[in-house]
Scaffold this active site. Structure first.
Site, PDB file in Angstrom:
ATOM      1  N   ARG A 176       0.841  -1.205   0.000  1.00  0.00           N
ATOM      2  CA  ARG A 176       0.000   0.000   0.000  1.00  0.00           C
ATOM      3  C   ARG A 176       0.872   1.250   0.000  1.00  0.00           C
ATOM      4  NH1 ARG A 176      -4.741  -0.075   4.306  1.00  0.00           N
ATOM      5  NH2 ARG A 176      -5.392   1.752   3.084  1.00  0.00           N
ATOM      6  N   CYS A 234      -1.351   5.638   9.320  1.00  0.00           N
ATOM      7  CA  CYS A 234      -1.640   4.364   8.646  1.00  0.00           C
ATOM      8  C   CYS A 234      -2.752   4.654   7.653  1.00  0.00           C
ATOM      9  CB  CYS A 234      -2.014   3.289   9.663  1.00  0.00           C
ATOM     10  SG  CYS A 234      -3.414   3.734  10.718  1.00  0.00           S
TER      11      CYS A 234
END
Length: 305
Positions: A176, A234
């Protein structure tokens, strides 16, 4: 302040009759079976905490997928869990403390000092042969009074320039960070200048945290030293709390970017970098708007919140 409590230490508290509020925070990105798993079996007396509704407000593009709730909302939830002023609280999950760390950070931020993560969570408790129970636990309503602002946090604007004078960690999975996949957010990649530091690197195969010396060495290799100003994000501010706990165990204090990448990527004015280089910018990447078409999150995967 200690961050962790072991299953044997918690069992000793039970044996001695010391009051302990147990919070079961079973939540994994892309799954909705946390409560049913809790009902099937949990630590004795543990209260279920629903992360999406009790540890977050509704998703808002300008605040992220899991915005921090108001102090009043959080206090109401904490009292429902049976927490009184002065109580010791232990939070756990069944995913290496990745979800439980959210309530640990929030309670610390609210001024609760005696709050711990059960190292290894439910799996460690069961591995030691300690008893469990099933069904719902509904405790007497508590009286805890919560504050705010006791843990450092940064804004979207501060995140944009953090790397120029500090270290900004991206706690999501590497794929990611690099922009190869993006299962939930509008754009793939990372905040320019952020360093990839997946939370999975903080724990062993059984979900317990690495020893403090190993965590310290890990973060040093990622650019941290005693004078570093550290911030973490995050996907939506959940697993970043786990990184902050790991940094605390290693002896470092770090700030949370609560809105994290879900807030950042929803603002079209914010650049997005792709690839393994923290600074390299490909602002949009080939997987733009992957939130609608990206790879689904596998159950139990560690892509980060």
């Amino acid at each position: 302040m200690s961050t962790l409590i072991s299953s044997s230490q918690l069992h000793e508290r039970f044996q001695s009759g010391e009051r302990t509020v147990l919070l079961d925070v079973r939540w994994v990105l892309g799954r909705t079976d946390g409560h049913s798993e809790y009902l099937a079996g949990h630590l004795p007396g543990a209260v279920f905490v629903d992360l999406p509704t009790e540890l977050a407000d509704h998703a808002q593009p300008g605040r992220g997928r899991h915005p921090l709730p108001s102090r009043e909302h959080f206090q109401e939830a904490a009292r429902k869990w049976g927490i009184n002023d002065g109580d010791t609280v232990v939070a756990y999950d069944n995913s290496g403390s990745m979800a439980a760390a959210r309530v640990w950070w929030m309670l610390r931020n609210a001024g609760v000092t005696s709050v711990y993560l059960l190292d290894g969570g439910l799996a460690a408790w069961r591995a030691n042969g300690y008893p469990g129970e099933s069904g719902e636990v509904t405790p007497a309503v508590g009286n805890v009074s919560l504050g705010d602002g006791n843990m450092p946090a940064i804004t979207e604007q501060e995140a944009a320039r953090w790397h120029s004078s500090g270290v900004l960690f991206d706690a999501r999975a590497g794929e990611r960070y690099r922009g190869e996949v993006e299962p939930v957010d509008p754009r793939a990649g990372h905040i320019p200048g952020a360093v990839s530091a997946p939370t999975t690197g903080n724990v062993t195969g059984d979900g317990t945290f690495l020893p403090a010396e190993e965590l310290k060495r890990r973060f040093e290799e990622l650019g941290v030293d005693e004078s570093a100003h550290i911030a973490v994000y995050c996907g939506s501010g959940v697993t970043a709390s786990h990184e902050i706990a790991a940094l605390e165990i290693a002896g470092y204090r770090a700030a949370l970017f609560p809105g994290s990448f879900s807030q950042w990527s929803n603002n079209a004015a914010n650049p997005v970098a792709v690839g393994s280089d923290p600074i390299e910018e490909g602002a949009e990447s080939a997987r733009d708007h992957a939130g609608a078409s990206g790879t689904s999150t596998a159950a139990g995967s560690s892509v980060g919140s």
